[in-house]
Design a protein around this motif. Structure first.
Motif, PDB file in Angstrom:
ATOM      1  N   GLU A 137       0.848  -1.193   0.000  1.00 21.34           N
ATOM      2  CA  GLU A 137       0.000   0.000   0.000  1.00 21.34           C
ATOM      3  C   GLU A 137       0.882   1.242   0.000  1.00 21.34           C
ATOM      4  O   GLU A 137       1.894   1.300   0.701  1.00 21.34           O
ATOM      5  N   ILE A 138       0.493   2.235  -0.807  1.00 21.50           N
ATOM      6  CA  ILE A 138       1.174   3.529  -0.815  1.00 21.50           C
ATOM      7  C   ILE A 138       0.315   4.511  -0.039  1.00 21.50           C
ATOM      8  O   ILE A 138      -0.890   4.640  -0.288  1.00 21.50           O
ATOM      9  N   VAL A 139       0.935   5.213   0.908  1.00 19.89           N
ATOM     10  CA  VAL A 139       0.230   6.175   1.750  1.00 19.89           C
ATOM     11  C   VAL A 139       0.700   7.579   1.384  1.00 19.89           C
ATOM     12  O   VAL A 139       1.895   7.836   1.256  1.00 19.89           O
ATOM     13  N   ASP A 140      -0.252   8.489   1.214  1.00 23.42           N
ATOM     14  CA  ASP A 140       0.084   9.870   0.879  1.00 23.42           C
ATOM     15  C   ASP A 140      -1.127  10.734   1.177  1.00 23.42           C
ATOM     16  O   ASP A 140      -2.184  10.238   1.548  1.00 23.42           O
ATOM     17  N   GLY A 141      -0.969  12.032   1.019  1.00 23.75           N
ATOM     18  CA  GLY A 141      -2.080  12.947   1.216  1.00 23.75           C
ATOM     19  C   GLY A 141      -1.645  14.209   1.931  1.00 23.75           C
ATOM     20  O   GLY A 141      -0.631  14.225   2.642  1.00 23.75           O
ATOM     21  N   PRO A 142      -2.392  15.294   1.762  1.00 26.69           N
ATOM     22  CA  PRO A 142      -2.020  16.580   2.361  1.00 26.69           C
ATOM     23  C   PRO A 142      -2.014  16.566   3.880  1.00 26.69           C
ATOM     24  O   PRO A 142      -1.348  17.393   4.514  1.00 26.69           O
ATOM     25  N   GLN A 143      -2.755  15.634   4.485  1.00 25.10           N
ATOM     26  CA  GLN A 143      -2.825  15.585   5.947  1.00 25.10           C
ATOM     27  C   GLN A 143      -1.461  15.310   6.584  1.00 25.10           C
ATOM     28  O   GLN A 143      -1.212  15.658   7.742  1.00 25.10           O
ATOM     29  N   TRP A 144      -0.548  14.692   5.821  1.00 23.28           N
ATOM     30  CA  TRP A 144       0.765  14.348   6.378  1.00 23.28           C
ATOM     31  C   TRP A 144       1.656  15.567   6.552  1.00 23.28           C
ATOM     32  O   TRP A 144       2.715  15.486   7.167  1.00 23.28           O
ATOM     33  N   ALA A 145       1.265  16.692   6.007  1.00 22.09           N
ATOM     34  CA  ALA A 145       2.002  17.939   6.209  1.00 22.09           C
ATOM     35  C   ALA A 145       1.364  18.805   7.291  1.00 22.09           C
ATOM     36  O   ALA A 145       1.855  19.897   7.595  1.00 22.09           O
ATOM     37  N   GLU A 146       0.298  18.295   7.880  1.00 21.11           N
ATOM     38  CA  GLU A 146      -0.441  19.056   8.890  1.00 21.11           C
ATOM     39  C   GLU A 146      -0.312  18.398  10.259  1.00 21.11           C
ATOM     40  O   GLU A 146      -0.059  17.200  10.370  1.00 21.11           O
ATOM     41  N   SER A 147      -0.512  19.175  11.296  1.00 26.55           N
ATOM     42  CA  SER A 147      -0.513  18.621  12.657  1.00 26.55           C
ATOM     43  C   SER A 147      -1.784  17.814  12.863  1.00 26.55           C
ATOM     44  O   SER A 147      -2.884  18.276  12.548  1.00 26.55           O
ATOM     45  N   PRO A 148      -1.664  16.593  13.382  1.00 28.28           N
ATOM     46  CA  PRO A 148      -2.851  15.756  13.572  1.00 28.28           C
ATOM     47  C   PRO A 148      -3.610  16.137  14.838  1.00 28.28           C
ATOM     48  O   PRO A 148      -3.122  16.901  15.678  1.00 28.28           O
ATOM     49  N   ARG A 149      -4.800  15.569  14.966  1.00 31.24           N
ATOM     50  CA  ARG A 149      -5.500  15.641  16.246  1.00 31.24           C
ATOM     51  C   ARG A 149      -4.772  14.752  17.251  1.00 31.24           C
ATOM     52  O   ARG A 149      -3.908  13.953  16.871  1.00 31.24           O
ATOM     53  N   ALA A 150      -5.113  14.892  18.507  1.00 35.35           N
ATOM     54  CA  ALA A 150      -4.438  14.094  19.537  1.00 35.35           C
ATOM     55  C   ALA A 150      -4.536  12.608  19.229  1.00 35.35           C
ATOM     56  O   ALA A 150      -3.580  11.846  19.421  1.00 35.35           O
ATOM     57  N   LEU A 151      -5.703  12.181  18.730  1.00 41.26           N
ATOM     58  CA  LEU A 151      -5.895  10.799  18.307  1.00 41.26           C
ATOM     59  C   LEU A 151      -6.640  10.801  16.982  1.00 41.26           C
ATOM     60  O   LEU A 151      -7.634  11.496  16.820  1.00 41.26           O
ATOM     61  N   GLU A 152      -6.142  10.000  16.033  1.00 44.60           N
ATOM     62  CA  GLU A 152      -6.811   9.799  14.758  1.00 44.60           C
ATOM     63  C   GLU A 152      -7.320   8.358  14.711  1.00 44.60           C
ATOM     64  O   GLU A 152      -7.169   7.604  15.674  1.00 44.60           O
ATOM     65  N   GLY A 153      -7.932   7.981  13.602  1.00 44.27           N
ATOM     66  CA  GLY A 153      -8.395   6.610  13.451  1.00 44.27           C
ATOM     67  C   GLY A 153      -7.230   5.625  13.514  1.00 44.27           C
ATOM     68  O   GLY A 153      -6.137   5.901  13.001  1.00 44.27           O
ATOM     69  N   GLN A 154      -7.456   4.468  14.122  1.00 45.63           N
ATOM     70  CA  GLN A 154      -6.395   3.474  14.279  1.00 45.63           C
ATOM     71  C   GLN A 154      -6.146   2.759  12.942  1.00 45.63           C
ATOM     72  O   GLN A 154      -7.074   2.249  12.317  1.00 45.63           O
ATOM     73  N   ARG A 155      -4.847   2.718  12.536  1.00 42.39           N
ATOM     74  CA  ARG A 155      -4.516   2.136  11.230  1.00 42.39           C
ATOM     75  C   ARG A 155      -3.349   1.149  11.268  1.00 42.39           C
ATOM     76  O   ARG A 155      -3.299   0.235  10.465  1.00 42.39           O
ATOM     77  N   TRP A 156      -2.395   1.338  12.196  1.00 44.14           N
ATOM     78  CA  TRP A 156      -1.131   0.613  12.082  1.00 44.14           C
ATOM     79  C   TRP A 156      -0.821  -0.200  13.343  1.00 44.14           C
ATOM     80  O   TRP A 156      -0.979   0.283  14.462  1.00 44.14           O
ATOM     81  N   ALA A 157      -0.346  -1.405  13.148  1.00 40.46           N
ATOM     82  CA  ALA A 157       0.117  -2.212  14.279  1.00 40.46           C
ATOM     83  C   ALA A 157       1.504  -1.763  14.723  1.00 40.46           C
ATOM     84  O   ALA A 157       1.857  -1.851  15.901  1.00 40.46           O
ATOM     85  N   ALA A 158       2.286  -1.275  13.753  1.00 45.66           N
ATOM     86  CA  ALA A 158       3.644  -0.840  14.051  1.00 45.66           C
ATOM     87  C   ALA A 158       4.092   0.127  12.964  1.00 45.66           C
ATOM     88  O   ALA A 158       3.440   0.261  11.921  1.00 45.66           O
ATOM     89  N   ALA A 159       5.195   0.799  13.221  1.00 46.73           N
ATOM     90  CA  ALA A 159       5.720   1.740  12.234  1.00 46.73           C
ATOM     91  C   ALA A 159       7.215   1.927  12.440  1.00 46.73           C
ATOM     92  O   ALA A 159       7.725   1.805  13.557  1.00 46.73           O
ATOM     93  N   ILE A 160       7.898   2.221  11.336  1.00 45.21           N
ATOM     94  CA  ILE A 160       9.290   2.661  11.363  1.00 45.21           C
ATOM     95  C   ILE A 160       9.306   4.065  10.799  1.00 45.21           C
ATOM     96  O   ILE A 160       8.911   4.282   9.646  1.00 45.21           O
ATOM     97  N   ASP A 161       9.720   5.037  11.617  1.00 46.25           N
ATOM     98  CA  ASP A 161       9.677   6.435  11.194  1.00 46.25           C
ATOM     99  C   ASP A 161      11.082   6.997  11.013  1.00 46.25           C
ATOM    100  O   ASP A 161      11.914   6.932  11.917  1.00 46.25           O
ATOM    101  N   THR A 162      11.325   7.575   9.832  1.00 45.43           N
ATOM    102  CA  THR A 162      12.603   8.208   9.526  1.00 45.43           C
ATOM    103  C   THR A 162      12.476   9.718   9.394  1.00 45.43           C
ATOM    104  O   THR A 162      13.459  10.380   9.080  1.00 45.43           O
TER     105      THR A 162
END
Length: 331
Positions: free
Chosen positions: A199-224
């Motif tokens: 799956e490819i993930v993208d969208g303008p929301q990734w450049a914005e500050s999120p709410r304290a909690l968003e919808g649950q999507r990921w079991a884990a993540a690696i962030d660079t």
């Protein structure tokens, strides 16, 4: 030793600006350390690009030969753990920041910083992996140690077309995980799919500050990436989710709240490869041999450059024009 001189890319500070140029050096110019290595290959990492271009405050001592990793052959050593003729790899320890590094045909370093190359890995392949691949392997291991399995659910990799991200996607796919890849460049979607992203993930929301909690999507993540991207990753984690954070390509800040931690029991794990103890390095490199398919290394490596081409390639990396790894053939 036949050679009397050799070439190295030297950084010098002039009028508070960084000047990078290939210079001819003699062996007595090298640091007074216990092991001399004839270098075959190095790479250009994000930190290297900052150092060479003078964009970031990476360099701690002038003048400096940059390059935070290299692979080559021990020429001479007084370290009892090493032998002349041995193939070795070096990553981290402040090399390329405060100690002379890999953009050189020869280098003297502390033998305790060197990892003997495991069977099945040559010096070229080692630098196709490099610091980025070692960091990716450490991130995957951190998720596993926290209990994440392929059955846990999808794993998100941010900065998925960069060095760490690309190799993380490939390793996770090889281990049976369902991988989602965050990338903002549509031209690179086929590249990350080829590495194993489903799956490819993208969208303008990734450049914005999120709410304290968003919808649950990921079991884990690696962030660079860090900053707002990491904040959104944390806000979108499943209950009990695990995030391994290893980079700050998007910024060193973290505009989040305690909500993901206290309401969803999210775990945030920091991953460092610079000061990692030697035994952990050896274990990680052994895992790379088995868990990173050699067949993907050519796909991950964007191109091979000469020492004279490092400054322009570093600028391209910072400008987002490079996908995967940049290999440096110092000879």
């Amino acid at each position: 030793m036949v050679e009397q001189t050799f070439n190295a890319l030297m950084l010098r500070e002039e009028d508070r600006k960084t000047r990078a140029a290939v210079e001819t050096l003699s062996f007595d110019a090298l640091p007074a350390e216990d092991t001399l290595v004839k270098i075959d290959y190095s790479t250009i990492n994000y930190k290297d690009a900052l150092a060479v271009t003078g964009t970031g405050k990476v360099v701690k001592a002038w003048p400096l030969v940059p390059g935070i990793d290299f692979a080559g052959t021990v020429v001479e050593t007084t370290n009892p753990q090493l032998n002349a003729g041995q193939k070795v790899v070096l990553t981290g320890w402040g090399v390329g920041e405060k100690h002379w590094g890999g953009y050189s045909q020869y280098q003297r370093v502390r033998g305790d910083w060197l990892v003997p190359l495991p069977d099945g890995l040559g010096t070229r392949e080692a630098m196709m992996v490099g610091t980025a691949g070692l960091t990716a392997m450490l991130c995957v291991s951190a998720l596993e140690s926290a209990g994440v399995t392929p059955q846990s659910g999808p794993v998100l990799v941010t900065g998925a077309t960069g060095g760490v991200g690309s190799i993380a996607v490939a390793i996770l796919k090889h281990l049976g995980y369902t991988v989602s890849a965050l990338t903002h460049n549509p031209e690179k979607h086929d590249y990350v799919r080829g590495l194993g992203a489903s799956e490819i993930v993208d969208g303008p929301q990734w450049a914005e500050s999120p709410r304290a909690l968003e919808g649950q999507r990921w079991a884990a993540a690696i962030d660079t990436v860090g900053s707002k991207v990491l904040a959104r990753v944390l806000a979108e984690m499943n209950y009990g989710g695990v995030v391994a954070a290893c980079g700050l390509a998007g910024g060193a800040d973290l505009p989040t709240t305690v909500m993901p931690f206290i309401l969803r029991c999210v775990n945030l794990i920091g991953v460092d490869s610079v000061m990692l103890p030697l035994k952990n390095r050896i274990a990680a490199w052994q895992r790379i041999v088995t868990d990173l398919p050699v067949s993907v290394l050519d796909a991950i490596t964007a191109k091979t450059v000469r020492l004279t081409e490092v400054p322009s390639a570093a600028a391209d990396l910072l400008a987002g024009k490079v996908r995967g790894r940049l290999l440096v053939d110092v000879n």
